[in-house]
Scaffold this motif. Structure first.
Motif, PDB file in Angstrom:
ATOM      1  N   ALA A   1     -13.213  -9.438   5.521  1.00 15.00           N
ATOM      2  CA  ALA A   1     -13.209  -8.437   4.452  1.00 15.00           C
ATOM      3  C   ALA A   1     -12.710  -9.100   3.184  1.00 15.00           C
ATOM      4  CB  ALA A   1     -12.289  -7.280   4.817  1.00 15.00           C
ATOM      5  N   ASP A   2     -12.859  -8.371   2.077  1.00 12.69           N
ATOM      6  CA  ASP A   2     -12.194  -8.822   0.860  1.00 12.69           C
ATOM      7  C   ASP A   2     -10.859  -8.086   0.771  1.00 12.69           C
ATOM      8  OD1 ASP A   2     -12.857  -6.260   0.151  1.00 12.69           O
ATOM      9  OD2 ASP A   2     -14.404  -6.823  -1.286  1.00 12.69           O
ATOM     10  N   CYS A   3     -10.216  -8.161  -0.400  1.00 14.26           N
ATOM     11  CA  CYS A   3      -8.881  -7.564  -0.519  1.00 14.26           C
ATOM     12  C   CYS A   3      -8.904  -6.058  -0.245  1.00 14.26           C
ATOM     13  CB  CYS A   3      -8.292  -7.848  -1.897  1.00 14.26           C
ATOM     14  SG  CYS A   3      -9.280  -7.222  -3.272  1.00 14.26           S
ATOM     15  N   LYS A   4      -9.998  -5.413  -0.647  1.00 13.60           N
ATOM     16  CA  LYS A   4     -10.069  -3.966  -0.492  1.00 13.60           C
ATOM     17  C   LYS A   4     -10.179  -3.579   0.983  1.00 13.60           C
ATOM     18  CE  LYS A   4     -13.765  -3.788  -3.091  1.00 13.60           C
ATOM     19  NZ  LYS A   4     -13.945  -5.214  -3.418  1.00 13.60           N
ATOM     20  N   GLY A   5     -11.011  -4.337   1.687  1.00 10.21           N
ATOM     21  CA  GLY A   5     -11.184  -4.055   3.110  1.00 10.21           C
ATOM     22  C   GLY A   5      -9.904  -4.299   3.885  1.00 10.21           C
ATOM     23  N   SER A   6      -9.219  -5.385   3.564  1.00  9.47           N
ATOM     24  CA  SER A   6      -7.960  -5.682   4.263  1.00  9.47           C
ATOM     25  C   SER A   6      -6.927  -4.593   3.987  1.00  9.47           C
ATOM     26  CB  SER A   6      -7.404  -7.032   3.803  1.00  9.47           C
ATOM     27  OG  SER A   6      -8.302  -8.045   4.122  1.00  9.47           O
ATOM     28  N   ALA A   7      -6.863  -4.184   2.710  1.00 11.50           N
ATOM     29  CA  ALA A   7      -5.900  -3.136   2.349  1.00 11.50           C
ATOM     30  C   ALA A   7      -6.227  -1.843   3.098  1.00 11.50           C
ATOM     31  CB  ALA A   7      -5.927  -2.899   0.840  1.00 11.50           C
ATOM     32  N   ASN A   8      -7.503  -1.560   3.198  1.00 10.25           N
ATOM     33  CA  ASN A   8      -7.909  -0.314   3.862  1.00 10.25           C
ATOM     34  C   ASN A   8      -7.581  -0.352   5.354  1.00 10.25           C
ATOM     35  OD1 ASN A   8      -8.915   2.236   3.494  1.00 10.25           O
ATOM     36  ND2 ASN A   8     -11.026   1.654   4.010  1.00 10.25           N
ATOM     37  N   LEU A   9      -7.733  -1.509   5.954  1.00 13.88           N
ATOM     38  CA  LEU A   9      -7.401  -1.620   7.377  1.00 13.88           C
ATOM     39  C   LEU A   9      -5.885  -1.477   7.574  1.00 13.88           C
ATOM     40  CD1 LEU A   9      -8.221  -2.120  10.303  1.00 13.88           C
ATOM     41  CD2 LEU A   9      -8.115  -4.586   9.857  1.00 13.88           C
ATOM     42  N   ILE A  10      -5.118  -2.096   6.692  1.00 16.09           N
ATOM     43  CA  ILE A  10      -3.653  -1.960   6.789  1.00 16.09           C
ATOM     44  C   ILE A  10      -3.272  -0.482   6.663  1.00 16.09           C
ATOM     45  CG2 ILE A  10      -1.472  -2.425   5.565  1.00 16.09           C
ATOM     46  CD1 ILE A  10      -2.603  -5.229   4.945  1.00 16.09           C
ATOM     47  N   ARG A  11      -3.908   0.172   5.690  1.00 17.14           N
ATOM     48  CA  ARG A  11      -3.612   1.599   5.500  1.00 17.14           C
ATOM     49  C   ARG A  11      -3.880   2.366   6.790  1.00 17.14           C
ATOM     50  NH1 ARG A  11      -7.116   5.840   1.904  1.00 17.14           N
ATOM     51  NH2 ARG A  11      -8.749   5.064   3.288  1.00 17.14           N
ATOM     52  N   ALA A  12      -5.064   2.139   7.347  1.00 18.42           N
ATOM     53  CA  ALA A  12      -5.435   2.906   8.549  1.00 18.42           C
ATOM     54  C   ALA A  12      -4.507   2.579   9.720  1.00 18.42           C
ATOM     55  CB  ALA A  12      -6.882   2.596   8.916  1.00 18.42           C
ATOM     56  N   MET A  13      -4.178   1.332   9.879  1.00 16.98           N
ATOM     57  CA  MET A  13      -3.345   0.936  11.023  1.00 16.98           C
ATOM     58  C   MET A  13      -1.930   1.493  10.893  1.00 16.98           C
ATOM     59  SD  MET A  13      -4.670  -2.975  11.720  1.00 16.98           S
ATOM     60  CE  MET A  13      -3.652  -3.286  13.174  1.00 16.98           C
TER      61      MET A  13
ATOM     62  N   LEU B   1     -10.992  -1.147 -16.713  1.00 14.81           N
ATOM     63  CA  LEU B   1     -11.174  -1.921 -15.478  1.00 14.81           C
ATOM     64  C   LEU B   1     -10.602  -3.324 -15.608  1.00 14.81           C
ATOM     65  CD1 LEU B   1     -14.794  -0.872 -14.438  1.00 14.81           C
ATOM     66  CD2 LEU B   1     -12.633  -0.073 -13.482  1.00 14.81           C
ATOM     67  N   SER B   2     -10.451  -3.814 -16.843  1.00  9.87           N
ATOM     68  CA  SER B   2      -9.953  -5.182 -17.004  1.00  9.87           C
ATOM     69  C   SER B   2      -8.470  -5.300 -16.670  1.00  9.87           C
ATOM     70  CB  SER B   2     -10.196  -5.690 -18.424  1.00  9.87           C
ATOM     71  OG  SER B   2      -9.378  -4.988 -19.327  1.00  9.87           O
ATOM     72  N   ALA B   3      -7.797  -4.180 -16.475  1.00 12.77           N
ATOM     73  CA  ALA B   3      -6.369  -4.251 -16.133  1.00 12.77           C
ATOM     74  C   ALA B   3      -6.155  -4.563 -14.654  1.00 12.77           C
ATOM     75  CB  ALA B   3      -5.677  -2.938 -16.495  1.00 12.77           C
ATOM     76  N   GLY B   4      -7.208  -4.548 -13.882  1.00 16.39           N
ATOM     77  CA  GLY B   4      -7.025  -4.806 -12.449  1.00 16.39           C
ATOM     78  C   GLY B   4      -8.103  -5.696 -11.882  1.00 16.39           C
ATOM     79  N   ASN B   5      -7.794  -6.326 -10.785  1.00 13.95           N
ATOM     80  CA  ASN B   5      -8.797  -7.148 -10.108  1.00 13.95           C
ATOM     81  C   ASN B   5      -8.491  -7.300  -8.614  1.00 13.95           C
ATOM     82  OD1 ASN B   5      -6.568  -8.773 -10.215  1.00 13.95           O
ATOM     83  ND2 ASN B   5      -7.654 -10.598 -10.859  1.00 13.95           N
ATOM     84  N   HIS B   6      -7.604  -6.466  -8.106  1.00 16.12           N
ATOM     85  CA  HIS B   6      -7.138  -6.716  -6.751  1.00 16.12           C
ATOM     86  C   HIS B   6      -6.740  -5.385  -6.109  1.00 16.12           C
ATOM     87  CE1 HIS B   6      -5.574  -9.023  -3.513  1.00 16.12           C
ATOM     88  NE2 HIS B   6      -4.292  -8.991  -3.829  1.00 16.12           N
ATOM     89  N   MET B   7      -6.721  -5.385  -4.790  1.00 17.80           N
ATOM     90  CA  MET B   7      -6.243  -4.184  -4.097  1.00 17.80           C
ATOM     91  C   MET B   7      -5.297  -4.591  -2.975  1.00 17.80           C
ATOM     92  SD  MET B   7      -8.364  -1.117  -2.261  1.00 17.80           S
ATOM     93  CE  MET B   7      -8.701  -0.136  -3.707  1.00 17.80           C
ATOM     94  N   ILE B   8      -4.202  -3.852  -2.874  1.00 16.83           N
ATOM     95  CA  ILE B   8      -3.243  -4.070  -1.797  1.00 16.83           C
ATOM     96  C   ILE B   8      -2.958  -2.699  -1.169  1.00 16.83           C
ATOM     97  CG2 ILE B   8      -2.224  -6.133  -2.839  1.00 16.83           C
ATOM     98  CD1 ILE B   8       0.077  -4.405  -3.855  1.00 16.83           C
ATOM     99  N   ALA B   9      -2.014  -2.677  -0.237  1.00 23.28           N
ATOM    100  CA  ALA B   9      -1.617  -1.396   0.360  1.00 23.28           C
ATOM    101  C   ALA B   9      -0.132  -1.164   0.070  1.00 23.28           C
ATOM    102  CB  ALA B   9      -1.868  -1.419   1.862  1.00 23.28           C
ATOM    103  N   ALA B  10       0.261   0.086   0.138  1.00 24.42           N
ATOM    104  CA  ALA B  10       1.681   0.406  -0.072  1.00 24.42           C
ATOM    105  C   ALA B  10       2.140   1.368   1.026  1.00 24.42           C
ATOM    106  CB  ALA B  10       1.899   1.048  -1.435  1.00 24.42           C
ATOM    107  N   ALA B  11       3.193   0.978   1.701  1.00 23.34           N
ATOM    108  CA  ALA B  11       3.779   1.858   2.720  1.00 23.34           C
ATOM    109  C   ALA B  11       4.862   2.679   2.029  1.00 23.34           C
ATOM    110  CB  ALA B  11       4.369   1.031   3.853  1.00 23.34           C
ATOM    111  N   MET B  12       4.683   3.994   2.043  1.00 28.18           N
ATOM    112  CA  MET B  12       5.601   4.882   1.322  1.00 28.18           C
ATOM    113  C   MET B  12       6.695   5.332   2.291  1.00 28.18           C
ATOM    114  SD  MET B  12       3.657   4.750  -1.382  1.00 28.18           S
ATOM    115  CE  MET B  12       4.165   5.988  -2.558  1.00 28.18           C
ATOM    116  N   LEU B  13       7.750   4.587   2.346  1.00 22.86           N
ATOM    117  CA  LEU B  13       8.856   4.953   3.220  1.00 22.86           C
ATOM    118  C   LEU B  13       9.744   5.953   2.489  1.00 22.86           C
ATOM    119  CD1 LEU B  13       9.723   1.482   4.806  1.00 22.86           C
ATOM    120  CD2 LEU B  13       8.091   3.215   5.558  1.00 22.86           C
ATOM    121  N   PRO B  14      10.563   6.666   3.214  1.00 17.45           N
ATOM    122  CA  PRO B  14      11.373   7.702   2.562  1.00 17.45           C
ATOM    123  C   PRO B  14      12.226   7.155   1.419  1.00 17.45           C
ATOM    124  CG  PRO B  14      11.494   7.902   4.948  1.00 17.45           C
ATOM    125  CD  PRO B  14      10.727   6.671   4.678  1.00 17.45           C
TER     126      PRO B  14
END
Lengths: 723, 605
Positions: B292-304, B333-346
């Motif tokens: 995957a690219d960054c978006k796919g990896s982030a999406n898998l992390i999110r789902a897992m 759109l020029s302000a971004g070029n990447h996707m990551i995931a964020a775990a929202m802990l309390p």
């Protein structure tokens, strides 16, 4: 005439015939091929094969099986589009299948993406199909648990050319789900057809960077078509036979081929096993074929027969260019008049220069030689017309460099370079801008040549071939000598350098001379008047000067161990192309950072870095399984005068500690150092390769010299502050 | 997600291909961007570019080119005597972008200007985010860039100049109908060449940022979020996640475990053409394909992570060296070029980049550290900032026992790499074929010192996401010993040998300095004095306190009189500087080298 023997790859590049490509993956075709390949019952393609630990230990992958199956046919069909009313096609179907076990991530990375789908057609006048290329591809993954996953090529991404991206489509696929331990099984199928012409020769390589457990080659040939193969570098004889439908076959099966993962000091065409196959359409009478043999499968054709064919082509060739006449005029008007007492060698040198000048500077197609083949004939005819040597002492020969197969082992006569031999010298025929008359590129010296002597129009089938060994050159004749004056200014080291290159080393530096620069030197030599000189309006001395500085700056590491920060001056003082001046001389001034260290009040200067010694070889390059082969023997000398900065003097012990001398039959590294009367340091380094071929048993000895030289790379001298 | 930025870079590259030598200059250049509006919104942009090239000293054949793709068309390409060719042009680090190149070979006769014309249309106007003003050849006349904004867009479209040469300004005039015409003129400008340590070429080139297609951050967010398909992952994803996290007590353990699994099992393959520039691949598909690219990896992390009860979301972000500004300052759109995931802990948010193979658990790579980001917040975005890298996270620790003989300084060492240093080392090694790894390690441990012989290298790789990797090795360094006529010996342990910093040309520096990341080097070397020798002098304790670094080097004799311990710490305190700080950067490196190369002096008894 020579264009008649061009193969199709060349034609595609140079013709403006309509080039069409059909869009989309032909799924039916792909499936048909895949079904056939996957249905193979060859036991070598066993994904569960037990791989010995010895193969997995230091390799990222192991090739379980690798096969090349090639079928060559002759196709004759009725057509309205040819004069004969029939086609005369050579068709080749080649299936290349590899099954590889991927042991780690690096193996996955290098086997995870594939491009496929190439198609090409060449038609003449939009009607006659002259060339057709179709390919297919398939890949599947064998999982350790026994599952076989066939990769769906419909997931591939299409890459198109043209304004709308719809032309010449190919495809790219990333293999999903790959993990270490998987076995990748893939094939590439190529179906190629040429009308009347021959197909490009093919090299079938028998080793790889991974070990190969099973390597197989199967050739099946229609007896009407001429297919020749030649085995090189220890390839065992192929098994021969005939199929039920009458095809002639040749096959080879090898097991446990070791990996070859070193490149240094290796000549692949001389050392690694491979088979070269020629696919020749010798039937058509319209074109001159590449050989004189009839249809069938010919293995390891005796080189004498191939050389004899060369004689026939030379005999029959009709020179059409006026290049020779023009070059002769230059010799007569601009050389012989000024040098009436010139020796035959001097006249022959002038003739070679005049012909090279003609071919390098002429714009008209009819006033320059069309290729190397024609140039060789033109030059030999020029020598004959000059009547400086007896006819029977002028020879036309073929030679090959060490980077290719020996000339005594060629598989087709046009796979070599041409040379003209006189009693005094050998004249290299390919165009080159770094050699003087009578010089050869370094990797030809010591190699074999075959020659025909005398007027070619008098040759008969009984005219003998002369085998000849090109002369060897000593390492001292192939030199790069640096005379450098070095001064230390604060933390910077300024180097004023004069580099003189002679012999074989020169052939590596053709970039130093562009055609207008070469032509200008030759015009000076012939004293050609200003108004008749070659003009290249695109030649820009200012850009060229800048380019030269950039070249020295970016390639400094090969002679100084690191690239200079600045090159402030770079001038080619001599181009080494004239008979009276054969060395290349380059003067330069440059500045290095990072070579001066401060030891309290004292200074250290890393002089080793300025000696240009090679870097220590890495682990995999050190452990080799083949003899050493260098392109040629040579030596590099750095003669440095290092000025002590004001207030400092060289520490004698540190000067003495620079000295080295390790001499072996294979190579020598020597460093001499002394402080002269002016208190400056005279430092001379020499690295000499003495043998171009070093047996594997002697490799540790060569390695020891190279290691010693590499260790000198950081050698430093200490400058002590005067009290 | 890199695609929209890539277009800008491609345009920049297109300029660069035009001329290689300084024989060619630009006599005149006129580039006009005419913005078109539909229903009050930017609908397309027509670009007309006319460049008059001239060969100053000699004839030259130049290659002029423009990049294009499905969203940036080539409408016209012309130059006297030249025929455009159209080819695909794929980036080497991405699997597929769909980009193509239109190129023309243009013959220039000395002194005669030749007009080259390209016309292009941005059919996806949201991707008209930058105008790069980097001339490929020196401008000897004038280059004028004009942006015509129709009245309907006059208030919304904003042009912001960045990195403009001194004395160059963006001007604006308003026509009678309310149209705005922005203009910028460059005259007598040198050819633009990216400088070392400048981040990406796009980021340091003079340019005009275009914003306003999106009304505000929320509008931009809706656009990006619109590309995220409803993704109900299958039971396979959840099962894998539960299996990996079985028996774990804390969310942090689960996060680290899932992150490590994705990073090390999902191969990075960038497929970024068309909507794939923004659309994350479904988690199921990523898991099945294992790439995957960054978006796919982030999406898998999110789902897992969601499968194990952690609220995990997608995050849009710009990497530090390729983008500027934040989503809120520059809703473009020029302000971004990447996707990551964020775990929202309390009590905190944990940012997880799925593309960094072999990363230590919890590592925030320097490319996103401190960067503003936009977290999926349902209907509205959550704006935030990724934390900076913790101090001393990226370390190389060198410990060694050194012996002196008359020819060499021999040592047995252990080098320990942490943080991003560890990640880099492990990736270099794992990307090489097995047979080459030892050789690569040997070269790395020589730290660029020619003549140094390293051997017996052994890489101790613990878990994939372990905090550190250690390498043990032996070294023989002839340059570590200098024997003087007086009988004294200089001994050079070079405690900062691992700190390999590059000097830069400080003259006429125009780009900010980007050193990549902050690093720390810790060294402890024990040097045994040979029999028959005593210490003559030890370097005084050196304190390093420069604009870029802090630290010290200290040599302490042990009471037995036969050994010296060298302790040293070097910490880069900044990773960014202004162009006029180039000299101080060079001076700081020089100081480090000088201190590192200061010898111990020993003498015969």
């Amino acid at each position: 005439m020579r264009h008649h023997i061009l193969s199709f790859a060349t034609i595609i590049c140079i013709t403006a015939f309509s080039l069409t490509a059909r869009a989309g993956i032909d799924s039916k075709y792909y499936k048909k091929i895949a079904d056939k390949v996957w249905a193979s019952t060859d036991p070598a393609f066993d994904s569960a094969a037990v791989i010995p630990d010895s193969l997995t230990e230091s390799n990222s992958g192991v090739i379980i099986a690798w096969s090349d199956d090639i079928d060559v046919d002759h196709e004759v069909q009725t057509t309205l589009n040819t004069i004969s009313g029939q086609t005369n096609r050579i068709s080749k179907k080649w299936t290349n299948r590899i099954m590889v076990k991927l042991l780690d991530q690096s193996a996955i990375d290098s086997h995870s993406e594939f491009e496929f789908g190439e198609k090409k057609q060449v038609k003449f006048m939009e009607r006659v199909l002259l060339y057709d290329l179709k390919t297919a591809f398939g890949v599947r993954v064998h999982k350790p648990d026994g599952r076989i996953i066939e990769i769906d090529l419909n997931d591939a991404i299409e890459i198109g050319e043209g304004k709308k991206g719809k032309d010449n489509r190919t495809y790219k696929i990333a293999i999903p789900g790959l993990e270490p331990g998987d076995v990748l099984d893939y094939f590439r199928f190529t179906e190629e057809m040429a009308e009347t012409f021959s197909l490009e020769p093919q090299n079938l390589v028998l080793c790889a960077r991974y070990p190969i457990m099973n390597r197989k080659i199967n050739l099946a040939v229609d007896p009407a078509i001429t297919v020749e193969y030649k085995c090189y570098n220890g390839v065992p004889p192929l098994s021969r036979g005939t199929t039920e439908r009458g095809s002639l076959t040749a096959s080879l099966s090898l097991m446990n081929v070791p990996s070859v993962n070193f490149e240094k000091f290796t000549m692949k065409f001389r050392q690694l096993p491979f088979i070269r196959v020629q696919y020749l359409n010798n039937i058509d009478k319209l074109y001159i074929s590449k050989n004189s043999r009839g249809g069938g499968l010919h293995g390891d054709v005796f080189p004498g027969r191939i050389i004899s064919e060369l004689r026939d082509y030379l005999y029959n060739y009709e020179i059409e260019t006026k290049a020779g006449a023009k070059a002769l005029k230059t010799v007569k008007d601009n050389f012989l008049k000024a040098n009436p007492e010139a020796s035959p060698r001097q006249i022959a040198d002038a003739a070679w220069l005049a012909l090279m000048y003609q071919d390098l500077t002429s714009k008209g197609a009819d006033t320059k030689s069309s290729d190397e083949f024609e140039r060789a004939l033109v030059f030999s005819d020029m020598l004959r017309k000059l009547k400086i040597y007896p006819d029977d002492q002028i020879g036309i020969g073929i030679i090959n460099p060490r980077s290719d197969v020996p000339v005594s082992d060629i598989s087709a006569w046009d796979e070599s370079n041409f040379v003209i031999r006189t009693p005094d010298a050998l004249y290299y025929i390919p165009l080159h801008t770094a050699m003087s008359p009578g010089e050869l590129p370094g990797d030809f010296y010591g190699e074999g040549a075959v020659l025909y002597f005398g007027d070619r129009k008098t040759w008969t089938t009984l005219t003998p071939i002369k085998e000849y060994a090109l002369p060897h050159r000593k390492a001292s004749e192939n030199s790069a000598v640096f005379r450098d004056t070095i001064t230390i200014n604060d933390d910077k080291v300024a180097v004023k350098s004069m580099l003189k290159m002679s012999g074989a080393v020169k052939s590596l530096y053709s970039d130093l001379t562009e055609v207008p620069e070469w032509a200008s030197e030759v015009e000076d030599y012939f004293d050609i008047p200003e108004n008749r000189r070659f003009r290249d309006k695109s030649y820009d001395p200012a850009s060229r000067s800048k380019e030269l500085k950039t070249m020295l700056k970016e390639n400094g590491v090969s002679h100084y161990g690191k690239n200079p920060e600045k090159v402030t001056e770079a001038v080619v003082k001599d181009r080494g192309i004239r008979p009276d001046s054969t060395d290349i001389v380059v003067e330069s001034a440059m500045e290095f950072d990072g070579l001066v260290e401060h030891f309290g009040d004292d200074l250290g200067l890393t002089v080793g870095m300025l000696s240009g010694v090679p870097t220590r070889l890495s682990d995999n390059e050190r452990s080799r399984i083949l003899d050493v082969m260098l392109p040629f023997i040579n030596q590099e000398i750095h003669s440095m005068l290092i000025k002590a900065p004001d207030g400092y003097c060289f520490d004698e012990a540190s000067v003495e500690a620079l000295q080295r001398n390790i001499s072996d039959v294979t190579a020598q590294f020597n460093v001499q150092s002394k402080i002269n009367a002016q208190g400056d340091l005279e430092l001379n380094t020499l690295l000499r390769y003495k043998q171009a071929d070093v047996a594997l048993a002697f490799w540790p000895r060569l390695l020891k010299v190279l290691d010693e030289a590499a260790a000198f790379g950081n050698a430093s001298v200490t400058l002590v502050k005067k009290q | 997600m890199r695609d929209f930025r890539l277009i800008c870079f491609m345009i920049f590259v297109a300029f660069l291909t035009a001329a290689a030598s300084d024989n060619v200059s630009i006599r005149e250049k006129n580039v006009t961007y005419e913005l078109k509006a539909e229903k009050g919104r930017l609908s397309s942009v027509k670009k007309i570019e006319e460049t008059h090239y001239v060969a100053e000293r000699a004839d030259e054949l130049i290659m002029v080119a423009e990049f294009y793709d499905d969203r940036l068309t080539i409408d016209k390409a012309s130059a006297p005597g030249a025929k455009p060719i159209y080819r695909s042009w794929e980036s080497t680090d991405l699997f597929f972008t769909g980009s193509r190149i239109c190129a023309m070979a243009v013959s220039l006769k000395k002194g005669k200007p030749v007009k080259v014309c390209f016309e292009q249309t941005y059919t996806a106007p949201e991707q008209f985010t930058d105008i790069i003003l980097a001339p490929d050849a020196p401008i000897t006349g004038k280059a004028t860039y004009t942006v015509i904004v129709p009245s309907q867009l006059a208030e919304s479209i904003i042009l912001t100049p960045r990195n403009l040469p001194q004395g160059v300004d963006l001007s604006c005039t308003t026509g009678k109908s309310g149209d705005k015409t922005y203009s910028i003129t460059l005259s007598d400008q040198p050819k633009f060449e990216p400088e070392p340590l400048c981040g990406s070429a796009t980021a340091c080139a003079p340019r005009i940022e275009i914003s306003g297609y999106f009304k505000d951050t929320e509008d931009l967010y809706r656009y990006l979020k619109g590309h995220v398909a409803d993704d109900e992952p299958s039971s396979t994803v959840a099962a894998l996640s539960r299996q990996l996290c079985e028996g774990m007590d804390t969310d942090m353990e689960r996060i680290d475990t899932v992150a490590a699994w994705v990073r090390n099992n999902i191969r990075y393959v960038g497929i970024e053409h068309g909507v794939y520039a923004f659309r994350p691949e479904k988690a199921d598909v990523v898991l099945e394909k294992r790439f995957a690219d960054c978006k796919g990896s982030a999406n898998l992390i999110r789902a897992m992570l969601q499968a194990v009860g952690i609220d995990c979301r997608l995050v849009w972000i710009g990497s530090r060296f390729d983008t500027t500004g934040s989503w809120s300052e520059n809703p473009s759109l020029s302000a971004g070029n990447h996707m990551i995931a964020a775990a929202m802990l309390p009590d905190t948010t944990i940012f997880i980049d799925g593309t960094i193979k072999m990363a230590p658990a919890g590592l925030i790579p320097s490319a996103i550290a401190g960067q503003p980001c936009m977290i999926d917040g349902g209907d509205t975005p959550l704006l935030g900032t990724v934390p900076e890298q913790a101090p001393d996270v990226n370390k190389i620790i060198l410990n060694g026992e050194l012996e002196i003989d008359r020819n060499c300084l021999n040592g047995i060492y252990e080098a320990t790499y942490t943080g991003q240093e560890r990640l880099n080392l492990e990736n270099i090694i794992s990307s090489r074929s097995a047979y080459a790894r030892t050789g690569v390690l040997e070269r790395l441990m020589a730290f660029n010192r020619k003549g140094v012989k390293t051997g017996a290298v052994n890489l101790k790789s613990p878990a994939l996401n372990a905090p550190a990797t250690s390498v043990t090795f032996e070294e023989s360094d002839p340059s570590g010993i200098r024997v003087l006529s007086s009988g004294k010996i200089y001994v050079l342990p070079r405690p900062f040998r691992a700190a390999e910093f590059t000097r830069i040309n400080s003259e006429h520096r125009h780009s900010p300095i980007e050193t990549g990341r902050k690093k720390t080097f810790e060294t402890k070397l024990s040097i045994n004095i040979p029999e028959g020798y005593v210490i003559d002098s030890l370097p005084e304790k050196n304190i390093i306190k420069s604009a870029w670094f802090e630290g010290f080097v200290e040599y302490l004799p042990l009471p037995d009189g036969h050994s010296v311990v060298c302790e040293a710490v070097l910490r880069s305190t900044r990773d960014h500087g202004e162009p006029d700080e180039a000299n101080s950067w060079n001076e700081a490196i020089k100081e480090i080298e000088k201190i590192s190369n200061t010898p111990i002096t020993i003498k015969p008894l």
